[in-house]
Design an enzyme around this catalytic site. Sequence first.
Site, PDB file in Angstrom:
ATOM      1  N   ASP A  18      87.520  74.864  23.396  1.00 41.14           N
ATOM      2  CA  ASP A  18      87.731  73.899  22.762  1.00 41.14           C
ATOM      3  C   ASP A  18      88.669  74.277  21.668  1.00 41.14           C
ATOM      4  OD1 ASP A  18      86.763  71.442  21.385  1.00 41.14           O
ATOM      5  OD2 ASP A  18      86.664  72.742  19.755  1.00 41.14           O
ATOM      6  N   GLU A  20      91.119  73.511  17.803  1.00 37.59           N
ATOM      7  CA  GLU A  20      91.171  72.863  16.733  1.00 37.59           C
ATOM      8  C   GLU A  20      92.839  72.819  16.279  1.00 37.59           C
ATOM      9  OE1 GLU A  20      88.979  71.093  15.215  1.00 37.59           O
ATOM     10  OE2 GLU A  20      87.232  72.129  16.464  1.00 37.59           O
ATOM     11  N   HIS A 157      83.163  70.448  14.266  1.00 42.78           N
ATOM     12  CA  HIS A 157      84.572  70.495  14.108  1.00 42.78           C
ATOM     13  C   HIS A 157      84.947  72.031  13.867  1.00 42.78           C
ATOM     14  CE1 HIS A 157      86.102  66.948  14.632  1.00 42.78           C
ATOM     15  NE2 HIS A 157      85.802  66.217  13.666  1.00 42.78           N
ATOM     16  N   ASP A 162      81.683  73.918  18.783  1.00 40.99           N
ATOM     17  CA  ASP A 162      81.643  72.605  19.638  1.00 40.99           C
ATOM     18  C   ASP A 162      81.805  73.138  21.047  1.00 40.99           C
ATOM     19  OD1 ASP A 162      82.211  71.085  17.559  1.00 40.99           O
ATOM     20  OD2 ASP A 162      84.510  70.420  18.076  1.00 40.99           O
TER      21      ASP A 162
END
Length: 310
Positions: A18, A20, A157, A162
């Site tokens: 994952d 961000e 988030h 995640d």
Amino acid sequence: MGSAKTKLLNVHDYVVIDTETTGLSPRYDELIEIAAIRIRGGIQTHSFQTLIKPSQPIDPFIEGLTDITNEMVKDAPCSDQVIGDFLKFVGADPVLGHNVCFDISFIRSKDGEAFAKNLLFDTKRIAMHTLDCPKDLWSVKEECKRISGENINVRHHRALSDCEVTHFCYEALRPLLVDKYGEDPDAGYKRTRKRSTKKIDIDGIVQTVDFIDEDNPFYDCNICFTGKLSSMTRSEGMQYAVNAGATPQANVTKKTDYLVLGSFDYVAALNGSKSSKLKKAEKLQLEGSSLQIIDEDYYLENLPENVLSV
């Protein structure tokens, strides 16, 4: 490399990833966190996580959305310093993510050959085949809690949490996938798949392809457009959406899944000039909506080949 392609996999050993980012365009935005967890026999064994310092300050909206602040990343390494170690951690394992093509597009913006030999699979796509609920990660998580009778409480988030939620969801959904398509779900799905058309007529736009590729990320989604598009007209963008099995919208609503920004508007947004549609989309995101804001490059790169060949 072309757009990433996912499969429906039944595996016990894999890596979950994952990211961000400062936004949703691999062309204009940057990574600010990256994480992965290694799974063996369905159980997490090792993890990788690091914050990343972008070249430009993080927008206040992204700080609020991710809880990653400029202060937190001021001493973090840049992306070029961590991508190699990240890819070494992933190795040749199958790679799982929720809307994994998005994460891969950012990583490939730093290393174009990343994941060239990895099998890719996606809990968003698996949920489309197995669940009757919204397909954002947190709605899927709540449904998987009900299915499995287990609980998972993690922070929203952040990349590592995640990853953990995605792992939890996959393990809950995998038996449903096997029940539906067999021990080799990808092959089972292809055997039962019908090349049927989906009847759509949105403001006079009708389907112009022989069949709709249900594997694409926009299938069964609501898509809205804003700003001036540089690679297509607004009507062409809506036609592509219909041919991908999506529903074009005139305005952003709570049902919107994707807001596509024209390249000119995406650059303007980076400089603080945001359209009313973009402002409404960001407000919905902060309220918990799974709506995604993407640029036209990402939209075009992830459409099925038959849509663009018409």
